[in-house]
Design a protein around this motif. Structure first.
Motif, mmCIF file in Angstrom:
data_model
loop_
_atom_site.group_PDB
_atom_site.id
_atom_site.type_symbol
_atom_site.label_atom_id
_atom_site.label_comp_id
_atom_site.label_asym_id
_atom_site.label_seq_id
_atom_site.Cartn_x
_atom_site.Cartn_y
_atom_site.Cartn_z
ATOM 1 N N SER A 112 0.832 -1.206 0.000
ATOM 2 C CA SER A 112 0.000 0.000 0.000
ATOM 3 C C SER A 112 0.868 1.258 0.000
ATOM 4 C CB SER A 112 -0.988 -0.006 1.178
ATOM 5 O OG SER A 112 -0.301 -0.080 2.383
ATOM 6 N N LEU A 113 2.034 1.178 0.631
ATOM 7 C CA LEU A 113 2.928 2.347 0.594
ATOM 8 C C LEU A 113 3.442 2.576 -0.838
ATOM 9 C CD1 LEU A 113 4.380 4.620 2.061
ATOM 10 C CD2 LEU A 113 6.244 3.032 2.579
ATOM 11 N N ALA A 114 3.815 1.467 -1.482
ATOM 12 C CA ALA A 114 4.329 1.593 -2.848
ATOM 13 C C ALA A 114 3.251 2.157 -3.772
ATOM 14 C CB ALA A 114 4.819 0.248 -3.365
ATOM 15 N N ARG A 115 2.022 1.672 -3.610
ATOM 16 C CA ARG A 115 0.948 2.152 -4.460
ATOM 17 C C ARG A 115 0.702 3.646 -4.229
ATOM 18 N NH1 ARG A 115 -3.976 2.905 -2.590
ATOM 19 N NH2 ARG A 115 -5.552 3.562 -4.104
ATOM 20 N N ALA A 116 0.656 4.041 -2.958
ATOM 21 C CA ALA A 116 0.410 5.448 -2.631
ATOM 22 C C ALA A 116 1.508 6.335 -3.194
ATOM 23 C CB ALA A 116 0.313 5.620 -1.119
ATOM 24 N N LEU A 117 2.751 5.877 -3.086
ATOM 25 C CA LEU A 117 3.849 6.681 -3.625
ATOM 26 C C LEU A 117 3.749 6.775 -5.141
ATOM 27 C CD1 LEU A 117 6.789 5.484 -1.364
ATOM 28 C CD2 LEU A 117 5.943 7.826 -1.592
ATOM 29 N N GLY A 118 3.337 5.669 -5.767
ATOM 30 C CA GLY A 118 3.166 5.681 -7.217
ATOM 31 C C GLY A 118 2.141 6.725 -7.629
ATOM 32 N N ILE A 119 1.082 6.834 -6.844
ATOM 33 C CA ILE A 119 0.032 7.806 -7.183
ATOM 34 C C ILE A 119 0.506 9.238 -6.983
ATOM 35 C CG2 ILE A 119 -2.212 8.692 -6.445
ATOM 36 C CD1 ILE A 119 -2.956 5.728 -5.874
ATOM 37 N N VAL A 120 1.038 9.529 -5.807
ATOM 38 C CA VAL A 120 1.376 10.942 -5.558
ATOM 39 C C VAL A 120 2.562 11.390 -6.400
ATOM 40 C CG1 VAL A 120 0.406 11.104 -3.251
ATOM 41 C CG2 VAL A 120 2.812 10.487 -3.516
ATOM 42 N N SER A 121 3.487 10.467 -6.701
ATOM 43 C CA SER A 121 4.659 10.980 -7.429
ATOM 44 C C SER A 121 4.306 11.455 -8.818
ATOM 45 C CB SER A 121 5.834 9.991 -7.491
ATOM 46 O OG SER A 121 5.459 8.741 -7.096
ATOM 47 N N ARG A 122 3.115 11.119 -9.323
ATOM 48 C CA ARG A 122 2.734 11.671 -10.626
ATOM 49 C C ARG A 122 2.586 13.179 -10.575
ATOM 50 N NH1 ARG A 122 -1.987 7.845 -11.950
ATOM 51 N NH2 ARG A 122 -0.936 5.838 -11.954
ATOM 52 N N ALA A 123 2.363 13.692 -9.399
ATOM 53 C CA ALA A 123 2.226 15.150 -9.301
ATOM 54 C C ALA A 123 3.574 15.824 -9.114
ATOM 55 C CB ALA A 123 1.295 15.511 -8.147
ATOM 56 N N VAL A 124 4.626 15.048 -8.889
ATOM 57 C CA VAL A 124 5.926 15.667 -8.630
ATOM 58 C C VAL A 124 6.505 16.170 -9.945
ATOM 59 C CG1 VAL A 124 8.266 15.280 -7.791
ATOM 60 C CG2 VAL A 124 6.329 14.165 -6.666
ATOM 61 N N PRO A 125 6.795 17.463 -10.012
ATOM 62 C CA PRO A 125 7.343 17.990 -11.259
ATOM 63 C C PRO A 125 8.767 17.482 -11.464
ATOM 64 C CG PRO A 125 7.359 19.686 -9.587
ATOM 65 C CD PRO A 125 6.689 18.494 -8.975
ATOM 66 N N SER A 126 9.163 17.322 -12.738
ATOM 67 C CA SER A 126 10.513 16.817 -12.984
ATOM 68 C C SER A 126 11.557 17.860 -12.603
ATOM 69 C CB SER A 126 10.662 16.417 -14.442
ATOM 70 O OG SER A 126 10.135 17.422 -15.259
ATOM 71 N N ARG A 127 11.202 19.105 -12.807
ATOM 72 C CA ARG A 127 12.118 20.163 -12.393
ATOM 73 C C ARG A 127 11.285 21.221 -11.713
ATOM 74 N NH1 ARG A 127 12.958 18.735 -17.044
ATOM 75 N NH2 ARG A 127 14.837 17.614 -17.507
ATOM 76 N N SER A 128 11.808 21.762 -10.628
ATOM 77 C CA SER A 128 11.021 22.796 -9.987
ATOM 78 C C SER A 128 11.933 23.841 -9.413
ATOM 79 C CB SER A 128 10.167 22.202 -8.885
ATOM 80 O OG SER A 128 9.610 23.248 -8.134
#
Ligand SMILES: Nc1ncnc2c1ncn2[C@@H]1O[C@H](COP(=O)(O)OP(=O)(O)O)[C@@H](O)[C@H]1O
Ligand SMILES: [Mg+2]
Ligand SMILES: [Zn+2]
Lengths: 381, 597
Positions: free
Chosen positions: A9-25
């Motif tokens: 469940s941790l891996a799944r949750a991280l998979g979901i939220v990391s889609r919002a992480v910009p590649s460069r910020s």
């Protein structure tokens, strides 16, 4: 902070939220994911400053705490861990080193204080509504591709969502085409039906949302009073997005209500022939020519799809069509045809035209909830 | 101060010169007079580029009836009377020459009413002769109309350019004056069509919005002070660019400066963040002690001279720089979700990319997050220069594709290897490696296509016509002469306020920045008098806009398509502007570099 969580469940949750992480910020903390204990759950948050994704997962919390850690690193590490043991996360008081322990693997990850992380704004005091997940997913798929990608007209980079009379109408347009999907809302609950409202949601937000939606269940949507933000809630996930200000063009008037020729064809066959023609239409303009011929003596009519490019060659393909009206010809950009034909469900569609210079209309048969309008190209026939 | 003739010892000190050269210079003098007269509202109307008729109406202090005739005498001014005054001119005019010169070159009717006078008094003068005078009812202020400029001087009339070019010049003058005075309501019309209207709100941003559309909302405020200088105004954030320096305006003590050095000084503040060929938007006013500035160099007075130019230039750089860096990162925590859009991590990063693309860097003042190939990273030694076997680039020609047979050898068939810096395509050919500038190559391909395009072919009409905001100058030029639009195949019609409604574009221009394209075409219509050359340049402009840019990462298929199309071009080796599209690194050069031979 001291928390134990099942690895999957941790891996799944991280998979979901990391889609919002910009590649460069410009803001380093934004490439981190925020971890916070929340009662008997762990809350994960990531944002690219345009959308924020929050996921809650059940956890054994023995000590409260909060920290941000690099999203990519943490997520890659956790996804490689064996699933048979819980992941132990420990943050000693006043420390910035997150200790992650699972079976015989252990890592220390340097983090940044949670205070530096942007605050996800609340979305309150506005409209609320419930949408069916499955229908919303289809609506998104059928509309998002038509929204503008370039921001010469910012409002068109949004999908217009208009809620009224038990229907949410989603519309996307980029100046050359228009896609409209009418999504029927579940019967109103005890609170009564939602007040009519309309907002422009960035196409990229809906694209993300579409990937999170499952085949069943409901999605709750809320819009704040100023209509600047919206929130989508799906079980344990929350997505908050900025909305696009501005007035969406009045698109109803763009949908032709009459036609001179109507051809019923198979979506799959039409797509197949268009893809073949596109090979010959690669000279930058991508012109695909359509000829509709009514059947003679009770036989079926046909739709001919052809293309030609100087110095390359030409091709012609033909499919059966049940034609109503006069013979007709019209040319489209192959890209536009392929885009819409690829998202339609298998089955039949009607192509309605009123001459080579008027917009063409595509309607899937069997459901009257979708219409696509596309501008033809002017060509020398 | 009443209008008086300047004593000879003062008028001798003033640089002499011709103030009336074209309608734009008349517009400048008349509007400056209105501003000097304290007007809050200035309306400029022109007919046929202003040469036929130009009229300026203001609500300023007016000219008393008794001084009306004197105002048209040489060296008559109300703005200075002693040599000492000359050193501290605060008004825009001071020579007392303009009205006299205008009345000598054209027919002028001036009607003016100071608030305390009951009726307006008018006079008509032509060729310096008084033709008539009288009184009439009018709101207070001054209304000066000039008709038929140089009608009695055909030699000078010959130097006037097309109505479009003259209208663009008038619009340029009024635009700059409007930018220098956000507190004044300006209206500009050309042949009855509204080109510019500002609201006089006092906010520079509002003037910019009237001129540049929604880009104005992104402009960053500039507030800068150093000993002896103060710089205020607006500059665009990195990423908001224009294809020309037309949206860069610098004033010194409220006076527009025409020289380019200040514009370069502003651009320096963006450092490497400024893509080649792109320019920021800027409206900056530099304030210096009046003694530091010598405005008295040329009657056109745009050639302001500074006692110390470096002070001004470095102040401009520093001012722009501080605005940009202040705006740069770190939104306050509460400002979440109001920041600029970031790119998502792609789900399928193109595996063949050799070096990550240097996205148009949003923050040029910071180190890029990903190492990128320095722009001049070339292999050392001979390999750097286009080797002899690539053949000399064909001579630059004015009408490339129309030319007779291919200049330079055709391209061999190439296999795509990948992309470098999201700018160059790496390909392999029979004799080694080829580097292809993706923009230049695509530009060549599209240029030849545009040239060969049959009239009306592959036109893509818009479902919803798009409104494009142009500068008044560009718009005026296009109104006067739409041939550039027809050449390119854009169907558009003017609306009010410098806006255009685009109805159809040729397929390659679908989803491109049409406002910028139209602005550049407008500039061409105004600047390029030679018709065949104008036609050719507009096709180049269209090709440039339609092509992929440097910094765009391309899929293997997209690269293949560009290279295939380039192979079948008539002049594949250069872009329409004459720059090379392909650099060849022969296998032998590689062997030598790696000491294999
Ligand atoms: N629009 C106007 N409103 C009021 N006074 C004006 C206006 N235009 C000209 N004048 C008067 O006429 C005089 C002569 O104008 P001009 O020939 O332009 O010389 P200058 O502006 O250098 O003084 C000015 O000094 C001013 O007093
Ligand atoms: Mg004057
Ligand atoms: Zn170019």
């Amino acid at each position: 902070m001291k928390v134990a969580i099942p690895q999957d469940s941790l891996a799944r949750a991280l998979g979901i939220v990391s889609r919002a992480v910009p590649s460069r910020s410009p803001l380093p903390v934004v490439s981190n994911v925020l971890l916070t204990t929340d009662d008997h759950r762990l809350k994960l948050v990531a944002t690219n400053l345009e959308i924020a994704l929050t996921v809650w997962i059940g956890a054994q919390v023995s000590e409260e705490g909060t920290i941000t850690v690099p999203a990519r690193l943490f997520s890659e590490f956790v996804s490689q861990l064996k699933g048979d043991q819980p992941v132990q996360i420990t943050l000693p008081p006043r420390s910035r080193q997150l200790n992650v322990h699972c079976g015989r693997d252990e890592a220390n990850i340097g983090g940044m204080p949670a205070d530096d992380f942007p605050v996800v704004p609340e979305v309150t005091d506005g409209q609320r509504l419930v949408l069916p997940a499955r229908g919303l997913r289809r609506a998104i798929e059928e509309v998002v591709f038509a929204a503008a990608r370039d921001d010469s007209r910012p409002v068109l980079t949004g999908v217009h969502v208009q809620v009224a009379d038990g229907v949410a109408e989603l519309a996307g347009a980029d100046g050359f085409r228009l896609a409209v999907h009418r999504l029927r809302l579940p019967a109103p609950s005890a609170e009564g039906s939602p007040e009519p409202f309309s907002v422009n949601i960035p196409w990229s937000t809906l694209d993300h949302l579409g990937r999170l939606l499952s085949e069943s269940g409901d999605v709750q949507m809320a819009v704040n009073g100023e209509r600047t933000r919206a929130l989508f809630r799906l079980d344990d996930i929350e997505l908050v997005t900025q909305l696009i200000p501005g007035t969406f063009p009045n698109y109803q008037q763009l949908i032709p209500t009459t036609y001179a020729t109507r051809a019923r064809v198979s979506v799959e066959e039409f797509l197949h022939e268009t893809k073949i023609a596109a090979i010959f239409a690669r000279d930058g303009s991508g012109i695909v020519r359509l000829h509709v011929t009514p059947g003679e003596g009770g036989g079926p009519g046909s739709l001919q799809v052809s293309a030609r490019a100087d110095e390359v060659g030409d091709n012609r393909g033909e499919i059966d069509a049940a034609v109503d009206g006069e013979p007709s010809k019209i040319a489209f950009n192959s890209r536009y045809l392929i885009d819409v034909l690829s998202v339609l469900e298998p089955g039949e569609l009607a192509l309605e035209t009123s001459g080579p210079s008027n917009p063409g209309v595509l309607r899937p048969l069997g459901h009257d909830d979708y219409v696509h309008v596309v501008m033809p190209m002017f060509v020398q026939w | 101060m009443p209008i008086q003739r300047l004593p000879p010892e003062v008028s001798r000190q003033i640089a002499a010169g011709e103030v009336v050269e074209r309608p734009a210079s008349v517009a400048k003098e008349l509007v400056e007079n209105s501003l000097d007269a304290g007007a809050r509202r200035v309306t400029v109307e022109m007919q046929r580029g202003g040469a036929e008729r130009l009229r300026v109406v203001d609500d300023g202090c007016g000219i008393p009836e008794g001084e009306l005739e004197l105002a048209f005498a040489r060296h008559a001014t109300s703005k200075l009377s002693t040599i000492e005054d000359l050193a501290r001119v605060a008004t825009l005019g001071f020579r007392g020459e303009a009205l006299a010169a205008i009345a000598a070159a054209a027919e002028v009717r001036c009607s003016s009413r100071p608030a305390e006078q009951l009726a307006a008094a008018w006079i008509r003068i032509a060729g310096g002769e008084l033709l008539g005078r009288g009184r009439e009812g009018k709101p207070h202020g001054t209304d000066i109309g000039m008709t038929r400029l140089f009608h009695a001087q055909p030699a000078r009339r010959k130097f006037l350019r097309s109505a479009g070019a003259e209208a663009a010049a008038v619009a340029g003058v009024v635009t700059r004056l409007a930018l220098s005075r956000p507190d004044v309501r300006f209206t500009l019309t050309s042949d009855g069509r509204l080109l510019l209207r500002t609201d006089g709100s006092g906010e520079l941003r509002d003037v910019c919005r009237a001129l540049y559309g929604s880009a104005a909302d992104h402009l960053l405020p500039v507030e800068f002070e150093a000993p002896g200088v103060r710089v205020t105004g607006l500059v665009s954030p990195p990423g908001t660019w224009r294809g020309s320096r037309g949206a860069m305006t610098v004033f010194v003590n409220g006076r527009w400066v025409s020289s380019r050095a200040p514009l370069f000084a502003i651009e320096r503040a963006y450092q490497d963040g400024l893509p080649t060929g792109q320019h920021p938007l800027a409206v900056l006013d530099v304030r210096l002690a009046p003694e530091e500035v010598d405005v008295n160099v040329h009657p056109a007075k745009t050639d302001v001279r500074f006692r110390d130019e470096r002070v001004v230039l470095s102040a401009l750089t520093a001012a722009a720089h501080s605005a940009i860096s202040r705006s740069a990162p770190v939104p306050a925590a509460g400002a979440l979700l109001s920041g600029g859009a970031q790119t998502f991590e792609g789900d399928d990063a193109a595996p063949l990319r050799l070096v990550s693309p240097p996205w148009a860097p949003r923050l040029p003042l910071e180190e890029p997050a990903v190492p990128q190939l320095p722009a001049d990273a070339r292999s050392p030694g001979e390999a750097a220069a286009p080797p002899a076997s690539a053949g000399p680039p064909p001579a630059r020609s004015a009408n490339g594709a129309g030319d007779a047979p291919v200049a330079g050898p055709a391209l061999p068939p190439l296999r795509i290897v990948g992309q470098v810096g999201a700018t160059y395509i790496v390909a392999e050919g029979p004799e080694g490696m080829f580097l292809i500038d993706q923009h230049a190559a695509h530009e060549r391909v599209l240029y030849e296509r545009f040239c060969a395009r049959p009239e009306g072919e592959d036109l893509q009409p818009l479902l919803v016509p798009q409104v494009c905001q142009l500068s008044p100058g560009a718009s005026a030029a296009l109104v006067a002469d739409r041939r550039v639009l027809e050449t390119v195949g854009v169907q558009a019609d003017p609306l009010d306020g410098g806006a255009w409604l685009v109805r159809a574009v040729p397929a390659p221009l679908v989803k491109r920045d049409l406002s910028q394209l139209l602005s550049e075409l407008g500039a061409l219509a105004a600047e390029e008098p030679d018709l065949p050359r104008r036609r050719d340049r507009s096709l180049m402009t269209a090709a440039c806009h339609a092509s992929v840019r440097a910094g765009m990462s391309l899929s293997l298929d997209e690269m293949r398509e560009i290279v295939l199309a380039l192979e079948s071009c008539r002049q594949p080796r250069t872009c329409p502007h004459g720059r090379p599209t392909v650099v060849h690194v022969p296998a032998t050069a590689l062997e030598r570099e790696f000491r294999r031979r």
